[in-house]
Design a protein around this motif. Structure first.
Motif, PDB file in Angstrom:
ATOM      1  N   ALA A   9     -11.715  -0.373   6.631  1.00 24.99           N
ATOM      2  CA  ALA A   9     -10.725   0.717   6.649  1.00 24.99           C
ATOM      3  C   ALA A   9      -9.878   0.564   7.895  1.00 24.99           C
ATOM      4  O   ALA A   9     -10.407   0.418   9.002  1.00 24.99           O
ATOM      5  CB  ALA A   9     -11.441   2.059   6.664  1.00 24.99           C
ATOM      6  N   LYS A  10      -8.549   0.568   7.718  1.00 27.29           N
ATOM      7  CA  LYS A  10      -7.653   0.482   8.872  1.00 27.29           C
ATOM      8  C   LYS A  10      -7.389   1.881   9.396  1.00 27.29           C
ATOM      9  O   LYS A  10      -7.320   2.836   8.614  1.00 27.29           O
ATOM     10  CB  LYS A  10      -6.338  -0.177   8.472  1.00 27.29           C
ATOM     11  N   THR A  11      -7.204   1.967  10.713  1.00 33.14           N
ATOM     12  CA  THR A  11      -6.891   3.266  11.290  1.00 33.14           C
ATOM     13  C   THR A  11      -5.952   3.093  12.474  1.00 33.14           C
ATOM     14  O   THR A  11      -5.485   1.984  12.747  1.00 33.14           O
ATOM     15  CB  THR A  11      -8.189   4.012  11.703  1.00 33.14           C
ATOM     16  N   LEU A  12      -5.660   4.196  13.169  1.00 30.13           N
ATOM     17  CA  LEU A  12      -4.774   4.143  14.327  1.00 30.13           C
ATOM     18  C   LEU A  12      -5.590   3.915  15.597  1.00 30.13           C
ATOM     19  O   LEU A  12      -6.779   4.262  15.646  1.00 30.13           O
ATOM     20  CB  LEU A  12      -4.015   5.470  14.462  1.00 30.13           C
ATOM     21  N   PHE A  13      -4.935   3.382  16.630  1.00 31.27           N
ATOM     22  CA  PHE A  13      -5.587   3.191  17.928  1.00 31.27           C
ATOM     23  C   PHE A  13      -6.177   4.524  18.399  1.00 31.27           C
ATOM     24  O   PHE A  13      -5.494   5.549  18.382  1.00 31.27           O
ATOM     25  CB  PHE A  13      -4.534   2.699  18.933  1.00 31.27           C
ATOM     26  N   GLY A  14      -7.450   4.495  18.785  1.00 35.74           N
ATOM     27  CA  GLY A  14      -8.075   5.708  19.327  1.00 35.74           C
ATOM     28  C   GLY A  14      -8.804   6.543  18.284  1.00 35.74           C
ATOM     29  O   GLY A  14      -9.445   7.539  18.617  1.00 35.74           O
ATOM     30  N   ALA A  53     -11.320  11.163   0.669  1.00 36.99           N
ATOM     31  CA  ALA A  53     -11.795  12.118   1.678  1.00 36.99           C
ATOM     32  C   ALA A  53     -11.483  11.758   3.124  1.00 36.99           C
ATOM     33  O   ALA A  53     -11.400  12.655   3.962  1.00 36.99           O
ATOM     34  CB  ALA A  53     -13.308  12.294   1.526  1.00 36.99           C
ATOM     35  N   CYS A  54     -11.325  10.481   3.455  1.00 36.92           N
ATOM     36  CA  CYS A  54     -11.185  10.123   4.881  1.00 36.92           C
ATOM     37  C   CYS A  54      -9.859  10.627   5.447  1.00 36.92           C
ATOM     38  O   CYS A  54      -8.796  10.302   4.925  1.00 36.92           O
ATOM     39  CB  CYS A  54     -11.250   8.613   5.061  1.00 36.92           C
ATOM     40  N   ARG A  55      -9.935  11.386   6.518  1.00 42.56           N
ATOM     41  CA  ARG A  55      -8.707  11.930   7.130  1.00 42.56           C
ATOM     42  C   ARG A  55      -8.044  10.932   8.064  1.00 42.56           C
ATOM     43  O   ARG A  55      -6.854  11.010   8.324  1.00 42.56           O
ATOM     44  CB  ARG A  55      -9.042  13.204   7.915  1.00 42.56           C
ATOM     45  N   THR A  56      -8.856  10.005   8.630  1.00 42.88           N
ATOM     46  CA  THR A  56      -8.302   9.127   9.664  1.00 42.88           C
ATOM     47  C   THR A  56      -8.163   7.677   9.205  1.00 42.88           C
ATOM     48  O   THR A  56      -7.953   6.792  10.028  1.00 42.88           O
ATOM     49  CB  THR A  56      -9.172   9.195  10.947  1.00 42.88           C
ATOM     50  N   ALA A  57      -8.276   7.414   7.903  1.00 39.61           N
ATOM     51  CA  ALA A  57      -8.055   6.045   7.406  1.00 39.61           C
ATOM     52  C   ALA A  57      -6.611   5.888   6.964  1.00 39.61           C
ATOM     53  O   ALA A  57      -6.022   6.812   6.393  1.00 39.61           O
ATOM     54  CB  ALA A  57      -8.984   5.759   6.233  1.00 39.61           C
ATOM     55  N   ILE A  58      -6.040   4.718   7.245  1.00 45.92           N
ATOM     56  CA  ILE A  58      -4.673   4.433   6.786  1.00 45.92           C
ATOM     57  C   ILE A  58      -4.694   3.672   5.466  1.00 45.92           C
ATOM     58  O   ILE A  58      -3.871   3.880   4.601  1.00 45.92           O
ATOM     59  CB  ILE A  58      -3.914   3.610   7.837  1.00 45.92           C
ATOM     60  N   ARG A  59      -5.639   2.760   5.349  1.00 45.97           N
ATOM     61  CA  ARG A  59      -5.845   2.091   4.057  1.00 45.97           C
ATOM     62  C   ARG A  59      -7.242   1.483   4.024  1.00 45.97           C
ATOM     63  O   ARG A  59      -7.837   1.227   5.075  1.00 45.97           O
ATOM     64  CB  ARG A  59      -4.767   1.048   3.750  1.00 45.97           C
ATOM     65  N   ILE A  60      -7.747   1.290   2.827  1.00 48.52           N
ATOM     66  CA  ILE A  60      -9.097   0.745   2.676  1.00 48.52           C
ATOM     67  C   ILE A  60      -9.011  -0.548   1.873  1.00 48.52           C
ATOM     68  O   ILE A  60      -8.516  -0.560   0.740  1.00 48.52           O
ATOM     69  CB  ILE A  60     -10.033   1.777   2.013  1.00 48.52           C
ATOM     70  N   ASP A 160      -0.257   2.799  -1.462  1.00 50.81           N
ATOM     71  CA  ASP A 160       0.566   3.318  -0.375  1.00 50.81           C
ATOM     72  C   ASP A 160      -0.325   3.806   0.761  1.00 50.81           C
ATOM     73  O   ASP A 160      -1.450   4.233   0.517  1.00 50.81           O
ATOM     74  CB  ASP A 160       1.348   4.532  -0.923  1.00 50.81           C
ATOM     75  N   SER A 161       0.192   3.765   1.990  1.00 49.60           N
ATOM     76  CA  SER A 161      -0.581   4.204   3.155  1.00 49.60           C
ATOM     77  C   SER A 161      -1.165   5.606   2.924  1.00 49.60           C
ATOM     78  O   SER A 161      -0.502   6.493   2.375  1.00 49.60           O
ATOM     79  CB  SER A 161       0.336   4.227   4.374  1.00 49.60           C
ATOM     80  N   LEU A 162      -2.392   5.801   3.384  1.00 52.08           N
ATOM     81  CA  LEU A 162      -3.071   7.081   3.130  1.00 52.08           C
ATOM     82  C   LEU A 162      -2.489   8.240   3.946  1.00 52.08           C
ATOM     83  O   LEU A 162      -2.879   9.386   3.740  1.00 52.08           O
ATOM     84  CB  LEU A 162      -4.574   6.951   3.402  1.00 52.08           C
ATOM     85  N   ASN A 222      -4.100  15.668  -2.885  1.00 53.90           N
ATOM     86  CA  ASN A 222      -2.770  15.902  -3.475  1.00 53.90           C
ATOM     87  C   ASN A 222      -2.009  14.615  -3.803  1.00 53.90           C
ATOM     88  O   ASN A 222      -0.883  14.668  -4.272  1.00 53.90           O
ATOM     89  CB  ASN A 222      -1.921  16.747  -2.516  1.00 53.90           C
ATOM     90  N   ARG A 223      -2.624  13.469  -3.501  1.00 55.68           N
ATOM     91  CA  ARG A 223      -1.920  12.214  -3.753  1.00 55.68           C
ATOM     92  C   ARG A 223      -1.762  11.958  -5.245  1.00 55.68           C
ATOM     93  O   ARG A 223      -2.659  12.259  -6.039  1.00 55.68           O
ATOM     94  CB  ARG A 223      -2.711  11.055  -3.177  1.00 55.68           C
ATOM     95  N   GLU A 224      -0.623  11.351  -5.578  1.00 53.91           N
ATOM     96  CA  GLU A 224      -0.402  11.070  -6.990  1.00 53.91           C
ATOM     97  C   GLU A 224      -1.265   9.902  -7.460  1.00 53.91           C
ATOM     98  O   GLU A 224      -1.751   9.895  -8.588  1.00 53.91           O
ATOM     99  CB  GLU A 224       1.062  10.755  -7.224  1.00 53.91           C
ATOM    100  N   GLU A 225      -1.448   8.909  -6.572  1.00 45.47           N
ATOM    101  CA  GLU A 225      -2.138   7.704  -7.049  1.00 45.47           C
ATOM    102  C   GLU A 225      -2.755   6.911  -5.902  1.00 45.47           C
ATOM    103  O   GLU A 225      -2.248   6.943  -4.781  1.00 45.47           O
ATOM    104  CB  GLU A 225      -1.125   6.801  -7.763  1.00 45.47           C
ATOM    105  N   PHE A 226      -3.825   6.229  -6.189  1.00 47.26           N
ATOM    106  CA  PHE A 226      -4.408   5.236  -5.280  1.00 47.26           C
ATOM    107  C   PHE A 226      -4.273   3.864  -5.933  1.00 47.26           C
ATOM    108  O   PHE A 226      -4.232   3.768  -7.170  1.00 47.26           O
ATOM    109  CB  PHE A 226      -5.899   5.533  -5.057  1.00 47.26           C
ATOM    110  N   GLY A 227      -4.259   2.833  -5.087  1.00 43.81           N
ATOM    111  CA  GLY A 227      -4.132   1.466  -5.604  1.00 43.81           C
ATOM    112  C   GLY A 227      -5.179   1.139  -6.665  1.00 43.81           C
ATOM    113  O   GLY A 227      -4.879   0.548  -7.700  1.00 43.81           O
TER     114      GLY A 227
END
Ligand SMILES: C[S@@+](CC[C@H](N)C(=O)[O-])C[C@H]1O[C@@H](n2cnc3c(N)ncnc32)[C@H](O)[C@@H]1O
Length: 386
Positions: A9-14, A53-60, A160-162, A222-227
């Motif tokens: 899972a990619k995330t932001l620095f910190g 569910a992950c709040r701090t993931a950008i993509r998996i 699309d980015s989470l 609320n997302r319309e779609e996941f990859g």
């Protein structure tokens, strides 16, 4: 239970430790933090759950192959050999993203191009026709990561980015990224235990993320779609079961979540976004100049915000503006814990309060600090610098 596999899972620095904790509490196995990423194990159902569910993931990402590679021809051959027909049909579309940290490969665009060529050539050679590329809405997003001479090919299960949660219908000039907003609230230690105020709420991102945290609403509901919904092995029944289980964990939130903005257009936009997130009953937004406000009542208050960027304020305005933040907090907000993020070193010097916490983060490309201040009850002073 399906077969477990390793994911990244990619995330932001910190945000790495926060994401690792989120994944652990959702049930991931063998969680390990890296730089801007966390690796973990889980099955197909867990991959759906982590995306929802992950709040701090950008993509998996789901790695499907790792191999040694020394030049573009090598890469082409190894990608070509892979049975892509297992993952997509010739009438579907694809996109390839690459990240490269290597002396053998310097151009990530070229790596993407070579990978794409190998995939479409394999289809053409086997079926006489080739899949098309769609960079915006592909059916399959392939990710290539090259570290020195090790290439990892992954499928992007998020699409699309989470941070695109699906609730934003209106934007202001400098909205904060949803993943960053959720992470900041989590770093600040707020889980719904007190009233919450964003005194410069813009389009309402902190308010919405706060309400979702407080009520335990899955971040991406609320997302319309996941990859993964376009993958050949998508299991809709399993997805619905996972979604229902997460929705069953939603809880009541007894405290207030309030937003102020002095700009009536921003207030209107925040209200629209909150409506789109189905959170109107939990959040109140008012047109209010923060510098003319004070804390309502004696209850503990938690504040989180991002003041305007200094690029839009002149330098003497930055000093005055941040000074006003400090004096409003000092005189008007006893009994509050206050957190804000800023990239303005000048501004932060002029708040005139001593933070008990400073955390380095990035707001987009801008190196920033998340600062936390404790405004003590009673003294009406907070901890001043002198
Ligand atoms: C960087 S934006 C906040 C973006 C917001 N977090 C979002 O996600 O959309 C800063 C906001 O502060 C508001 N603002 C500036 N000065 C203010 C003040 N004195 N009182 C209240 N709001 C103010 C601006 O109108 C703007 O909407």
């Amino acid at each position: 239970m399906g077969k477990n596999y390793r994911m990244l899972a990619k995330t932001l620095f910190g945000m790495e430790d926060l994401l690792a904790a989120e994944l652990r509490s959702l049930g991931a196995g063998n969680v390990e933090t890296g730089v801007r990423n966390v690796t973990f194990e889980g099955d197909k159902g867990f991959m759906y759950k982590a995306n929802l569910a992950c709040r701090t993931a950008i993509r998996i990402l789901k790695p499907i192959r790792t191999f040694n590679v020394f030049d573009e021809e090598d890469l082409y051959k190894r990608v070509y050999e892979f049975p892509w027909e297992k993952y997509m049909d010739v009438n579907q579309t694809l996109a390839v993203d690459s990240t490269v940290f290597s002396d053998y490969f310097t151009n990530s665009m070229f790596v993407s191009l070579k990978t794409k060529d190998a995939i479409v050539d394999r289809f053409r050679d086997r079926e006489g026709t080739r899949p098309s590329v769609d960079l915006e809405y592909p059916d399959l997003r392939v990710n290539v990561h090259i570290d020195r001479n090790i290439a990892t090919i992954s499928l992007d299960s998020s699409g699309d980015s989470l941070h695109k949660r699906g609730y934003k219908v209106e934007n202001v000039a400098a909205p904060i990224n949803e993943v960053l907003a959720a992470g900041i609230i989590m770093l600040s230690g707020w889980e719904g235990q007190s009233d919450f105020l964003d005194p410069m709420c813009g389009s309402g991102t902190f308010l919405i993320e706060a309400a979702m945290i407080a009520c335990n609403i899955p971040a991406n509901i609320n997302r319309e779609e996941f990859g993964f919904e376009r993958w050949k092995d998508f299991d809709e029944d399993l997805y619905n079961t996972i979604e229902d289980a997460l929705l069953n964990r939603i809880r009541e939130h007894p405290h207030k979540i309030i937003g102020y903005d002095k700009d009536p257009i921003a207030v209107q936009k925040a209200i629209e976004n909150i409506k789109s997130a189905n959170l109107t009953e939990f959040i109140k937004v008012e047109e209010q100049d923060f510098f003319e406000s004070e804390k309502q009542g004696d209850k503990a208050l938690h504040m989180v915000f991002n003041p305007p960027y200094d690029e839009r304020l002149r330098i003497e305005d930055v000093e005055r503006f941040y000074g006003e933040i400090g004096s409003t907090l000092k005189h008007g907000y006893p009994g509050s814990q206050v957190w804000f993020i800023s990239s303005s070193t000048e501004g932060l010097k002029n708040v005139g309060l001593r933070p008990f916490k400073r955390i380095k983060l990035f707001n987009g490309q801008l190196e920033s600090r998340l600062v936390g201040y404790e405004m003590y009850q009673g003294s009406k002073k907070g901890k001043s610098r002198s």
